[in-house]
Write a protein that holds these residues in place. Structure first.
Motif, PDB file in Angstrom:
ATOM      1  N   ALA A 247       0.829  -1.208   0.000  1.00 45.57           N
ATOM      2  CA  ALA A 247       0.000   0.000   0.000  1.00 45.57           C
ATOM      3  C   ALA A 247       0.860   1.254   0.000  1.00 45.57           C
ATOM      4  O   ALA A 247       0.547   2.250  -0.666  1.00 45.57           O
ATOM      5  CB  ALA A 247      -0.930  -0.005   1.205  1.00 45.57           C
ATOM      6  N   GLY A 248       1.960   1.209   0.733  1.00 38.64           N
ATOM      7  CA  GLY A 248       2.858   2.363   0.747  1.00 38.64           C
ATOM      8  C   GLY A 248       3.495   2.602  -0.604  1.00 38.64           C
ATOM      9  O   GLY A 248       3.653   3.759  -1.043  1.00 38.64           O
ATOM     10  N   ALA A 249       3.846   1.523  -1.296  1.00 40.67           N
ATOM     11  CA  ALA A 249       4.435   1.671  -2.624  1.00 40.67           C
ATOM     12  C   ALA A 249       3.413   2.197  -3.629  1.00 40.67           C
ATOM     13  O   ALA A 249       3.746   2.965  -4.539  1.00 40.67           O
ATOM     14  CB  ALA A 249       4.992   0.332  -3.090  1.00 40.67           C
ATOM     15  N   ALA A 250       2.152   1.789  -3.465  1.00 41.56           N
ATOM     16  CA  ALA A 250       1.112   2.224  -4.398  1.00 41.56           C
ATOM     17  C   ALA A 250       0.778   3.695  -4.232  1.00 41.56           C
ATOM     18  O   ALA A 250       0.284   4.338  -5.172  1.00 41.56           O
ATOM     19  CB  ALA A 250      -0.138   1.376  -4.204  1.00 41.56           C
ATOM     20  N   THR A 251       1.000   4.243  -3.046  1.00 39.93           N
ATOM     21  CA  THR A 251       0.681   5.653  -2.798  1.00 39.93           C
ATOM     22  C   THR A 251       1.953   6.493  -2.689  1.00 39.93           C
ATOM     23  O   THR A 251       1.987   7.492  -1.971  1.00 39.93           O
ATOM     24  CB  THR A 251      -0.137   5.784  -1.503  1.00 39.93           C
ATOM     25  N   ALA A 252       2.992   6.028  -3.356  1.00 36.17           N
ATOM     26  CA  ALA A 252       4.250   6.786  -3.276  1.00 36.17           C
ATOM     27  C   ALA A 252       4.136   8.150  -3.955  1.00 36.17           C
ATOM     28  O   ALA A 252       4.786   9.111  -3.548  1.00 36.17           O
ATOM     29  CB  ALA A 252       5.377   5.973  -3.909  1.00 36.17           C
ATOM     30  N   PHE A 253       3.309   8.217  -4.989  1.00 35.39           N
ATOM     31  CA  PHE A 253       3.146   9.488  -5.706  1.00 35.39           C
ATOM     32  C   PHE A 253       1.984  10.268  -5.098  1.00 35.39           C
ATOM     33  O   PHE A 253       0.925   9.701  -4.814  1.00 35.39           O
ATOM     34  CB  PHE A 253       2.884   9.235  -7.185  1.00 35.39           C
ATOM     35  N   PRO A 254       2.119  11.578  -4.897  1.00 34.29           N
ATOM     36  CA  PRO A 254       1.050  12.380  -4.283  1.00 34.29           C
ATOM     37  C   PRO A 254      -0.154  12.508  -5.207  1.00 34.29           C
ATOM     38  O   PRO A 254      -0.029  12.438  -6.431  1.00 34.29           O
ATOM     39  CB  PRO A 254       1.721  13.730  -4.042  1.00 34.29           C
ATOM     40  N   LEU A 255      -1.320  12.677  -4.588  1.00 31.29           N
ATOM     41  CA  LEU A 255      -2.538  12.885  -5.363  1.00 31.29           C
ATOM     42  C   LEU A 255      -2.576  14.311  -5.897  1.00 31.29           C
ATOM     43  O   LEU A 255      -1.984  15.231  -5.320  1.00 31.29           O
ATOM     44  CB  LEU A 255      -3.769  12.632  -4.485  1.00 31.29           C
ATOM     45  N   MET A 256      -3.287  14.464  -7.007  1.00 33.21           N
ATOM     46  CA  MET A 256      -3.452  15.810  -7.562  1.00 33.21           C
ATOM     47  C   MET A 256      -4.338  16.618  -6.618  1.00 33.21           C
ATOM     48  O   MET A 256      -5.398  16.168  -6.188  1.00 33.21           O
ATOM     49  CB  MET A 256      -4.098  15.733  -8.951  1.00 33.21           C
ATOM     50  N   SER A 257      -3.850  17.789  -6.283  1.00 31.67           N
ATOM     51  CA  SER A 257      -4.617  18.642  -5.374  1.00 31.67           C
ATOM     52  C   SER A 257      -5.742  19.317  -6.143  1.00 31.67           C
ATOM     53  O   SER A 257      -5.566  19.743  -7.272  1.00 31.67           O
ATOM     54  CB  SER A 257      -3.706  19.698  -4.738  1.00 31.67           C
ATOM     55  N   ARG A 258      -6.869  19.378  -5.507  1.00 26.48           N
ATOM     56  CA  ARG A 258      -8.015  20.076  -6.086  1.00 26.48           C
ATOM     57  C   ARG A 258      -8.823  20.653  -4.939  1.00 26.48           C
ATOM     58  O   ARG A 258      -8.686  20.246  -3.791  1.00 26.48           O
ATOM     59  CB  ARG A 258      -8.885  19.101  -6.905  1.00 26.48           C
TER      60      ARG A 258
END
Length: 233
Positions: free
Chosen positions: A97-108
């Motif tokens: 799970a940590g590897a899957a969320t390594a990239f930040p989400l687009m802020s909106r």
């Protein structure tokens, strides 16, 4: 003539001895036949060895205790293996799970009510994990009190945080299982040592023979405390 008479006189004692032996054998046979059937000659009484009897009885009880303690240790050992396997599984899931969320989400810009929905998601997910015993009650209380938890995170970002909490909970369970296994081993080892001592003392008491009651009490007092005897285990 004299030689014949001499031969006869020398043979008289031998014949007499033979006849006496025959008569004695007949008398013994008649006496044995006259005995009623089923009658056995009583054995000499054996002196009671109370100390050896007590030690052997205590050894039998100690054997039961030692067997139960060993079974408890084996059960505790199995629990260690199971909790470690559960920790490894939780650790792998948290790592993925940590590897899957390594990239930040687009802020909106958040919509009205997004924070409430995210908080509800966190509470609902944590509650389900607690029901499945993947989180502890203390961890669930921290979630609802927001102690160390950010309820405004997106559910995608919240998942690795939850899985890390599961991993921590599983590791705590493993450590508790290890402590119980060690305590069970010490208990089983002590029970086995008590059993060995009782068996050795029982064998020695059987060889020594009977002793006085004061001697019995002295043997028990010198080797075991009341807590070590099987009756108190």
């Amino acid at each position: 003539m004299e030689s014949v008479l001499q031969t006869f006189l020398s043979a008289v004692p031998q014949a007499t001895a033979i006849w006496l032996t025959i008569l004695l054998a007949l008398a013994v046979a008649v006496a044995v036949a006259a005995l009623p059937r089923g009658v056995t000659v009583p054995e000499p009484p054996v002196e009671e060895n109370r100390l050896a009897d007590r030690l052997e009885a205590a050894a039998d009880e100690a054997a039961d205790v030692a067997e139960r303690r060993r079974a408890d240790w084996l059960t505790a050992q199995q629990a260690v293996d199971e909790t470690w396997a559960a920790y490894e599984q939780a650790s792998d899931e948290a790592r993925r799970a940590g590897a899957a969320t390594a990239f930040p989400l687009m802020s909106r810009r958040r919509k009205l009510g997004d924070n409430v929905d995210r908080q509800r998601y966190l509470h609902r997910a944590a509650t389900e994990l607690c029901r499945s015993q993947d989180l502890s009650i203390a961890q669930l209380n921290d979630v609802y009190a927001h102690r160390g938890w950010n309820p405004r995170l997106h559910p995608v970002q919240q998942e690795p945080v939850l899985l890390n909490a599961v991993r921590a909970h599983r590791f705590d369970a493993y450590q508790r299982a290890v402590e119980k296994e060690r305590a069970a081993w010490r208990s089983a080892d002590a029970a086995a040592e008590t059993l060995r001592g009782l068996r050795a003392e029982a064998a020695a008491a059987r060889l020594r023979g009977p002793v006085t009651e004061a001697g019995e009490q002295q043997v028990f007092a010198e080797h075991w405390t009341p807590a070590e005897l099987p009756a108190a285990a």
